[in-house]
Enzyme design. Structure first.
Site, mmCIF file in Angstrom:
data_model
loop_
_atom_site.group_PDB
_atom_site.id
_atom_site.type_symbol
_atom_site.label_atom_id
_atom_site.label_comp_id
_atom_site.label_asym_id
_atom_site.label_seq_id
_atom_site.Cartn_x
_atom_site.Cartn_y
_atom_site.Cartn_z
ATOM 1 N N SER A 6 25.937 -17.452 11.973
ATOM 2 C CA SER A 6 25.208 -18.298 10.958
ATOM 3 C C SER A 6 25.752 -18.286 9.607
ATOM 4 C CB SER A 6 23.609 -18.192 10.463
ATOM 5 O OG SER A 6 22.953 -17.873 10.237
ATOM 6 N N HIS A 31 27.466 -22.012 13.300
ATOM 7 C CA HIS A 31 25.837 -22.456 13.062
ATOM 8 C C HIS A 31 26.137 -22.614 11.622
ATOM 9 C CE1 HIS A 31 21.915 -22.558 14.458
ATOM 10 N NE2 HIS A 31 21.219 -21.754 13.624
ATOM 11 N N ASP A 33 23.066 -23.342 8.913
ATOM 12 C CA ASP A 33 21.544 -24.122 8.963
ATOM 13 C C ASP A 33 21.148 -24.499 7.752
ATOM 14 O OD1 ASP A 33 19.871 -21.627 10.605
ATOM 15 O OD2 ASP A 33 21.500 -20.174 9.975
ATOM 16 N N MET A 35 18.885 -26.857 4.814
ATOM 17 C CA MET A 35 16.981 -26.028 4.707
ATOM 18 C C MET A 35 16.729 -26.745 3.786
ATOM 19 S SD MET A 35 16.504 -22.030 4.762
ATOM 20 C CE MET A 35 17.105 -21.114 7.012
ATOM 21 N N HIS A 64 22.299 -26.913 12.025
ATOM 22 C CA HIS A 64 20.770 -26.824 12.747
ATOM 23 C C HIS A 64 19.917 -27.371 11.452
ATOM 24 C CE1 HIS A 64 16.866 -23.461 13.054
ATOM 25 N NE2 HIS A 64 16.938 -24.899 13.766
ATOM 26 N N MET A 66 16.852 -27.315 9.629
ATOM 27 C CA MET A 66 15.449 -27.436 9.163
ATOM 28 C C MET A 66 15.134 -27.794 8.292
ATOM 29 S SD MET A 66 16.232 -23.492 9.741
ATOM 30 C CE MET A 66 17.779 -23.218 9.722
ATOM 31 N N MET A 135 13.392 -20.619 18.027
ATOM 32 C CA MET A 135 13.551 -19.345 17.640
ATOM 33 C C MET A 135 12.920 -18.397 17.969
ATOM 34 S SD MET A 135 15.026 -21.732 14.626
ATOM 35 C CE MET A 135 14.538 -19.820 14.062
ATOM 36 N N GLY A 140 13.537 -20.377 8.767
ATOM 37 C CA GLY A 140 13.240 -19.900 6.836
ATOM 38 C C GLY A 140 14.319 -18.858 6.103
ATOM 39 N N GLY A 143 18.030 -12.384 8.560
ATOM 40 C CA GLY A 143 17.731 -10.595 8.812
ATOM 41 C C GLY A 143 15.803 -10.194 8.882
ATOM 42 N N ASP A 175 18.007 -18.051 18.403
ATOM 43 C CA ASP A 175 17.771 -18.374 16.973
ATOM 44 C C ASP A 175 17.436 -17.335 16.292
ATOM 45 O OD1 ASP A 175 18.988 -18.444 14.450
ATOM 46 O OD2 ASP A 175 18.546 -20.370 14.540
ATOM 47 N N GLY A 176 17.328 -16.290 15.616
ATOM 48 C CA GLY A 176 16.769 -14.828 14.918
ATOM 49 C C GLY A 176 16.734 -13.803 15.582
ATOM 50 N N GLY A 177 16.599 -12.966 14.588
ATOM 51 C CA GLY A 177 17.523 -11.865 14.969
ATOM 52 C C GLY A 177 17.931 -10.645 15.837
ATOM 53 N N GLY A 197 23.126 -13.865 12.193
ATOM 54 C CA GLY A 197 23.659 -13.884 10.998
ATOM 55 C C GLY A 197 23.902 -12.678 10.378
ATOM 56 N N SER A 198 22.627 -12.241 9.677
ATOM 57 C CA SER A 198 22.305 -10.872 9.353
ATOM 58 C C SER A 198 23.700 -9.912 10.143
ATOM 59 C CB SER A 198 21.142 -10.753 8.617
ATOM 60 O OG SER A 198 20.427 -10.355 9.509
#
Ligand code: DX5
Ligand code: ZN
Length: 215
Positions: A6, A31, A33, A35, A64, A66, A135, A140, A143, A175-177, A197-198
């Site tokens: 991401s 990916h 994002d 927003m 994606h 959002m 998700m 939003g 990290g 997606d996420g973490g 991402g991170s």
């Protein structure tokens, strides 16, 4: 499993180079994002940025959205070069129309749900779409901490697809973490595509980070 870095965690002053770097280091998809400061509090980028990035990469562009009422800008994202557009179930009342428009243009369509939205709420769309994005953080920001209970949704999606493989052909994305600590649980639950991402962009070596997610 496919790995989709991401770019939310990339260096935005060097986006073109960052994308080439993850492409060279084994990324399967990219990916992106988007927003709007409304559906989620944060703001990122829109169709002009995607359009400028498109010729720099051969990667599959996984966009994606959002954003509230994504139907208003759908054509702009299609024209910008998205390969897959994922909208949020919570962001619009026109999901059937959106699915039709995206598929008519020859692109793939996905639906995403936030952590508090039950998987059953999108069951009526499952036979029409190409991908479900679960998700595993509140959308939003990058990290945030992975929510392991979201894997229950993945397991249900996998079971439904196995029970009825002719009806359901969706991919399951999360997606996420995501990182090297939770990737095995993620894989074992039945995920097809992981977004990170991170974990990738803050690592010392994009190559090692991506390959640790490929296992
Ligand atoms: C969050 C975004 C994610 C984000 C993931 O709203 O949808 O794609 O970039 O970042 P990490 O992997 O750091 O949680
Ligand atoms: Zn995302």
């Amino acid at each position: 499993m496919k790995v989709a870095p991401s770019i939310l965690s990339a260096d935005f002053s060097r986006l073109g180079d960052e994308i080439k770097a993850v492409e060279d280091c084994g990324a399967d998809w990219l990916h992106l994002d988007v927003m709007d400061g409304h559906f989620v509090p944060n703001l990122t980028f829109g169709p002009p940025v995607i359009k400028n990035l498109r010729p720099l990469s051969l990667l599959f562009f996984d966009v994606h959205l959002m954003i509230s009422e994504p139907e208003k800008l759908l054509q702009n994202f299609l024209d910008a070069g998205a390969d897959l557009i994922t909208i949020h179930y919570e962001a619009t009342k026109n999901i059937d129309d959106i699915i039709r428009i995206i598929q008519k243009s020859g692109k793939k369509v996905g639906i995403s749900i936030k952590p508090n939205t039950p998987i059953e709420s999108i069951k009526i769309f499952l036979d029409k779409i190409d991908l479900i994005l679960i998700m595993s953080v509140e959308p939003g920001w990058s990290g945030q901490k992975f929510m392991p209970e979201m894997l229950e949704k993945v397991k249900k999606l996998k079971a439904w697809r196995e029970e009825n493989p002719e009806k359901f052909t969706y991919l399951i994305e999360i997606d996420g973490g995501i990182n090297d600590k939770n990737i095995l649980d993620v894989k074992n639950s039945g995920v097809d595509v992981v977004v990170a991402g991170s974990y990738i962009f803050k690592s010392e070596s994009y190559k090692n980070a991506i390959s640790s997610l490929h296992q």
